[in-house]
Design a protein around this motif. Sequence first.
Motif, PDB file in Angstrom:
ATOM      1  N   PRO A 123      23.378 -39.577  13.091  1.00 17.37           N
ATOM      2  CA  PRO A 123      24.126 -39.264  11.769  1.00 17.37           C
ATOM      3  C   PRO A 123      24.249 -40.807  10.818  1.00 17.37           C
ATOM      4  O   PRO A 123      24.462 -40.444   9.708  1.00 17.37           O
ATOM      5  CB  PRO A 123      25.310 -38.848  12.550  1.00 17.37           C
ATOM      6  CG  PRO A 123      26.035 -39.418  14.093  1.00 17.37           C
ATOM      7  CD  PRO A 123      24.757 -39.623  14.810  1.00 17.37           C
ATOM      8  N   ASN A 124      24.500 -41.702  11.530  1.00 15.36           N
ATOM      9  CA  ASN A 124      24.797 -43.253  10.722  1.00 15.36           C
ATOM     10  C   ASN A 124      23.317 -43.951  10.162  1.00 15.36           C
ATOM     11  O   ASN A 124      23.611 -44.561   9.686  1.00 15.36           O
ATOM     12  CB  ASN A 124      25.424 -43.793  11.191  1.00 15.36           C
ATOM     13  CG  ASN A 124      26.854 -42.870  11.492  1.00 15.36           C
ATOM     14  OD1 ASN A 124      27.381 -43.070  11.057  1.00 15.36           O
ATOM     15  ND2 ASN A 124      27.459 -43.685  12.989  1.00 15.36           N
ATOM     16  N   ASP A 125      21.965 -43.211  10.726  1.00 14.54           N
ATOM     17  CA  ASP A 125      20.573 -43.808   9.829  1.00 14.54           C
ATOM     18  C   ASP A 125      20.289 -42.376   9.412  1.00 14.54           C
ATOM     19  O   ASP A 125      19.693 -43.369   8.211  1.00 14.54           O
ATOM     20  CB  ASP A 125      19.716 -43.946  11.348  1.00 14.54           C
ATOM     21  CG  ASP A 125      20.964 -44.913  12.050  1.00 14.54           C
ATOM     22  OD1 ASP A 125      20.772 -46.107  12.158  1.00 14.54           O
ATOM     23  OD2 ASP A 125      21.718 -44.809  13.402  1.00 14.54           O
ATOM     24  N   PHE A 165      10.145 -40.463   3.312  1.00  9.52           N
ATOM     25  CA  PHE A 165      11.044 -40.554   4.302  1.00  9.52           C
ATOM     26  C   PHE A 165      12.358 -41.334   4.761  1.00  9.52           C
ATOM     27  O   PHE A 165      12.600 -41.798   3.606  1.00  9.52           O
ATOM     28  CB  PHE A 165      10.029 -42.294   4.142  1.00  9.52           C
ATOM     29  CG  PHE A 165       8.248 -42.189   4.736  1.00  9.52           C
ATOM     30  CD1 PHE A 165       8.162 -42.205   6.085  1.00  9.52           C
ATOM     31  CD2 PHE A 165       7.968 -43.019   3.861  1.00  9.52           C
ATOM     32  CE1 PHE A 165       6.880 -41.975   6.429  1.00  9.52           C
ATOM     33  CE2 PHE A 165       6.324 -42.874   3.890  1.00  9.52           C
ATOM     34  CZ  PHE A 165       5.631 -42.749   5.100  1.00  9.52           C
ATOM     35  N   VAL A 166      12.613 -41.190   5.327  1.00  3.55           N
ATOM     36  CA  VAL A 166      14.216 -41.408   5.206  1.00  3.55           C
ATOM     37  C   VAL A 166      14.354 -42.734   6.092  1.00  3.55           C
ATOM     38  O   VAL A 166      13.761 -43.047   7.532  1.00  3.55           O
ATOM     39  CB  VAL A 166      14.450 -39.986   6.473  1.00  3.55           C
ATOM     40  CG1 VAL A 166      16.250 -40.105   6.777  1.00  3.55           C
ATOM     41  CG2 VAL A 166      14.501 -39.214   6.425  1.00  3.55           C
ATOM     42  N   ASP A 167      14.627 -43.730   5.658  1.00  4.21           N
ATOM     43  CA  ASP A 167      15.291 -44.521   7.040  1.00  4.21           C
ATOM     44  C   ASP A 167      14.350 -45.846   6.986  1.00  4.21           C
ATOM     45  O   ASP A 167      14.367 -46.654   7.905  1.00  4.21           O
ATOM     46  CB  ASP A 167      16.259 -44.389   7.859  1.00  4.21           C
ATOM     47  CG  ASP A 167      16.744 -45.783   8.315  1.00  4.21           C
ATOM     48  OD1 ASP A 167      17.450 -46.429   7.873  1.00  4.21           O
ATOM     49  OD2 ASP A 167      17.278 -45.781   9.888  1.00  4.21           O
ATOM     50  N   VAL A 168      13.939 -46.330   6.397  1.00 10.08           N
ATOM     51  CA  VAL A 168      12.880 -47.309   5.964  1.00 10.08           C
ATOM     52  C   VAL A 168      13.968 -48.559   5.530  1.00 10.08           C
ATOM     53  O   VAL A 168      13.522 -48.906   4.882  1.00 10.08           O
ATOM     54  CB  VAL A 168      11.570 -46.954   4.749  1.00 10.08           C
ATOM     55  CG1 VAL A 168      10.756 -48.444   4.903  1.00 10.08           C
ATOM     56  CG2 VAL A 168      10.963 -46.208   4.856  1.00 10.08           C
ATOM     57  N   GLU A 169      13.992 -49.441   6.331  1.00 14.30           N
ATOM     58  CA  GLU A 169      14.305 -50.859   6.300  1.00 14.30           C
ATOM     59  C   GLU A 169      13.455 -51.833   6.385  1.00 14.30           C
ATOM     60  O   GLU A 169      14.272 -53.243   5.883  1.00 14.30           O
ATOM     61  CB  GLU A 169      15.777 -50.887   6.691  1.00 14.30           C
ATOM     62  CG  GLU A 169      16.740 -49.987   7.165  1.00 14.30           C
ATOM     63  CD  GLU A 169      17.539 -49.662   8.998  1.00 14.30           C
ATOM     64  OE1 GLU A 169      18.755 -50.028   8.615  1.00 14.30           O
ATOM     65  OE2 GLU A 169      16.576 -48.842   9.773  1.00 14.30           O
ATOM     66  N   VAL A 170      11.904 -51.726   6.676  1.00 12.12           N
ATOM     67  CA  VAL A 170      11.348 -52.774   6.703  1.00 12.12           C
ATOM     68  C   VAL A 170      10.234 -52.744   6.142  1.00 12.12           C
ATOM     69  O   VAL A 170       9.842 -51.444   5.882  1.00 12.12           O
ATOM     70  CB  VAL A 170      11.891 -53.059   8.369  1.00 12.12           C
ATOM     71  CG1 VAL A 170      10.476 -54.791   8.497  1.00 12.12           C
ATOM     72  CG2 VAL A 170      12.521 -54.006   9.271  1.00 12.12           C
ATOM     73  N   ASN A 196      19.222 -49.267   4.512  1.00 13.11           N
ATOM     74  CA  ASN A 196      19.784 -47.981   6.224  1.00 13.11           C
ATOM     75  C   ASN A 196      20.493 -46.412   5.268  1.00 13.11           C
ATOM     76  O   ASN A 196      20.666 -46.486   4.338  1.00 13.11           O
ATOM     77  CB  ASN A 196      21.201 -48.660   6.689  1.00 13.11           C
ATOM     78  CG  ASN A 196      21.949 -47.546   7.689  1.00 13.11           C
ATOM     79  OD1 ASN A 196      20.841 -47.582   9.091  1.00 13.11           O
ATOM     80  ND2 ASN A 196      22.954 -47.412   7.524  1.00 13.11           N
ATOM     81  N   GLN A 197      19.931 -45.513   6.296  1.00 15.56           N
ATOM     82  CA  GLN A 197      19.519 -44.380   5.794  1.00 15.56           C
ATOM     83  C   GLN A 197      19.405 -43.914   4.399  1.00 15.56           C
ATOM     84  O   GLN A 197      19.603 -42.653   4.200  1.00 15.56           O
ATOM     85  CB  GLN A 197      21.732 -44.026   5.542  1.00 15.56           C
ATOM     86  CG  GLN A 197      21.777 -42.496   5.985  1.00 15.56           C
ATOM     87  CD  GLN A 197      23.809 -42.667   6.195  1.00 15.56           C
ATOM     88  OE1 GLN A 197      24.506 -43.520   6.111  1.00 15.56           O
ATOM     89  NE2 GLN A 197      23.607 -41.133   7.074  1.00 15.56           N
TER      90      GLN A 197
END
Length: 281
Positions: A123-125, A165-170, A196-197
């Motif tokens: 739930p935090n990501d 997309f959900v949570d693409v950080e890189v 994040n998120q």
Amino acid sequence: MHKKLLSVGVGTVLGLFLNFPASAAFTVFEAAGADPAAITPTRDAFRTAVGGGTVAGANGLFGTERREINWDGVPVTFSDPNGLPADFFNVNSPRGVVLATPGTGFLVSANAGGSVPTLFGFPNDFQAFSPQKVFTAVNSNITDVRFFLPGTSTAATTDAFGLIFVDVEVANSTRLDFFDVSNNLLFSRTALVAGNQGLSFLGAVANSGETIGRVRITSGANTIVSNGVLGDPTSDVVVMDDFLYGEPLAIAAVPEPESYAMLLAGLGMVGWVTRRRKYVR
Ligand SMILES: [Ca+2]
Ligand SMILES: [Ca+2]
């Protein structure tokens, strides 16, 4: 992360400028941000480019031009911890899409109040673009999407595909690749980083008659093994929400190579006969 990134049509502009071949002519729609509002205008622009309006009919059909899958209506029996059948969206809900993965299957996340947590237990990501369900391959970051005349086993093609997309950080690991029915690569693009998120929209529309037989989605570098369990502790995990695509259409008939050779041979014979007649005279 609240920075909103938006660029529409960059692929086309670059394509024209660099004189890419016509096969590379796709119009790109992309945006990233912290919440659904950050990417909704770009999602809406993609919808307009593909056509079909904003009111969904049966089986995710918009007008006669576009389909969407938001995962939210997938029943409990096919949601986390139960797997989603690869052909769910051509059999149970016929939308002309069959999935494949080198992993071990697919999961659609559970709604609140069920036997397992929402959002695959992260739930935090993650967050949903369309509440509440999101989608992932299992034990793989690869999802292949193939198109069929909806509800049939007849292969088809589309002219546009986009997703959230959900949570693409890189940067540079999450991407879309389009292939034609002969498996030639037509288009590739990496998704924008949303943090994040965050949520990233990436879509492209053919603008010179290209037809897409398969879309390969690479969602991050990590994998989801099961509810709450990742494949490794460090690399970027990414899941997916809404898919949007042009209505799958019949593959256009092209001359078989043998027919083409026979046609050319026939033309050659005509020429030979014509020349012979000249000498006979
Ligand atoms: Ca959803
Ligand atoms: Ca991530």
